[in-house]
Structures are given as C-alpha cells and as structure tokens.
Design an enzyme around this catalytic site. Sequence first.
Site, mmCIF file in Angstrom:
data_model
loop_
_atom_site.group_PDB
_atom_site.id
_atom_site.type_symbol
_atom_site.label_atom_id
_atom_site.label_comp_id
_atom_site.label_asym_id
_atom_site.label_seq_id
_atom_site.Cartn_x
_atom_site.Cartn_y
_atom_site.Cartn_z
ATOM 1 C CB ILE A 18 -0.938 -0.013 1.226
ATOM 2 C CG1 ILE A 18 -2.006 -1.110 1.070
ATOM 3 C CG2 ILE A 18 -1.593 1.352 1.428
ATOM 4 C CD1 ILE A 18 -2.815 -1.356 2.327
ATOM 5 C CG ASP A 37 9.902 0.767 4.324
ATOM 6 O OD1 ASP A 37 10.472 -0.103 5.022
ATOM 7 O OD2 ASP A 37 8.771 0.605 3.849
ATOM 8 C CB SER A 143 -6.936 -2.549 9.770
ATOM 9 O OG SER A 143 -7.432 -3.868 9.590
ATOM 10 C CE1 TYR A 156 -2.878 -4.881 11.508
ATOM 11 C CE2 TYR A 156 -5.133 -5.698 11.437
ATOM 12 C CZ TYR A 156 -4.102 -4.992 10.863
ATOM 13 O OH TYR A 156 -4.283 -4.385 9.648
ATOM 14 C CB ILE A 189 -4.893 -4.997 0.673
ATOM 15 C CG1 ILE A 189 -5.973 -4.113 1.319
ATOM 16 C CG2 ILE A 189 -4.310 -4.328 -0.570
ATOM 17 C CD1 ILE A 189 -7.183 -3.842 0.459
ATOM 18 C CB THR A 191 0.257 -6.329 0.292
ATOM 19 O OG1 THR A 191 0.039 -7.153 1.450
ATOM 20 C CG2 THR A 191 -0.827 -5.252 0.220
#
Length: 253
Positions: A18, A37, A143, A156, A189, A191
């Site tokens: 993303i 990152d 999320s 999470y 998603i 990824t």
Amino acid sequence: MSDLHGAAVVVTGGASGIGLATVRAFGERGASVILADIDHSGADRARLLREAGLDVRFQQADVTSVEACSEIVAACIGYFGRVDIAVNNVGVVDPAIEDGEILPTQAWDRTIALSLSSTFYCIQAQLGAMLPAGGGSIVNIASVGGLVSLNRKLAYVSAKHGVIGLTKAICDTYGSRNIRCNAVAPGLIETPGLKAAGTKGNATSIDRFASQIPSGRLGTAEDIARAVLWLASSDAEYANGTVLTVDGGYVVR
C-alpha cells in the site's frame, strides 16, 4: 485533485504494498514525496520512480523511534521546504494464536509499537511542521480490524482501534487550526505481506476471509492509494476525523 501537484508529501512504510502504491500515485499527480521505510530496498524503489520522472526521495527510518520520525519530517522540509500531507502506513499483524495459548507479551509489545505508537510519533513530528505553516492533511492507514474484531488478532485489533481513536482525537484537538486527520480502513489487500502470510500456513484463513467479501475479490494496493489521495486532497476538504472503509463490503456482512 489538482491541488496535489507540487504538494510535499511523506509516506511511511513506502517501500512496498500500500505504501509504495501511494507513493507512486502521489508522484504521478505531480507531488514531491518522501518514501520512508526501515527497509533499505526503499532506496532502489525511490531511484526507479525518479528515473520514471517522479520526484521521490528515500529516507531510511524506524518509526518506532521518536527521533527517526522527526528525521523523516526534517528530510521532507530539507528537500521540499515544508510538509503538506502525511500518510502513516506502518503496521504489523501479530502472529496467529494457537488454540488455548495466550498472545506472548513480546508479540503484543511489537505490534503496539509498530501499529499504534509509531503513528503517534509520526503525527507528533508532522504537527511540528504543519501547525506553524498553517495546516496540513494527515491520513492514517487503519484496518477493518479497527472497526470489528478479527479472530486471533488481539494486538492488531487493539492497535488499529487505537489508530482510529487517535485519528478522531487529532481532528478534535487540531481541526480548528486547519489540520485534517482522517483514516482509511482497508480490508484484505493483495500485498507482498499477504502472499508471505499464505506461504506460512495462513492460506486457509485468508481464503475464508476472502470468501466473505461481497464484492467478490481481494482489494489491491491501488484501491487504497486512490482512497488516500482523495482524503488528502482538497476534494475532501470537509472530511475530518472520518474513517473511509475500503474493504469490498466485508464489514457489512
């Protein structure tokens, strides 16, 4: 979204998935972007995007560090003179809990640090640049796990509920000072991280989740990037403290 041309943008977790799709989408609309990152491969991603004509710079950073978050903002100011838009995208899913076992403290601490505390540290630094400049737009990647429970994802779900709460609190506290803070809540998603999860024995749970999506498909990173760009732009100027769910209808089932 013409106002994105020339905007100075920070995207954390920008080296893949993303984050990378979001960096590319901003760049294609003429924005100047800091790809932040911890993964040094982000430097190659930024170089390739520059070679394609996009204004993208890499900043290596561990966003669980307050100092590193400040350095991301400093890099954006150093390259582009200001910070107009920030996208906080870093997060991690805690390991699946085996039946009858309790989530290890270490897994909880790591997930909260990466998925919630990092968002606060980044916003703290971003506000330090945006408030003196007269405002800015922040988009947090939450999320569907911040809206509903996801079985066996204790840390999470807790962290992403926290991201949504933080988004609302930032709006409430700084909205009068021209700060817009919104969130996108992606569903499942496609990824690199999802593919890796499938190879580690989680394919069955992924397939079960996917089978419950009314739209009949997994999302793409580009689906989320388009939502982020809308929220960040003046097209969404009256959206503040909102959570845009982009999940193919999963949470309505």
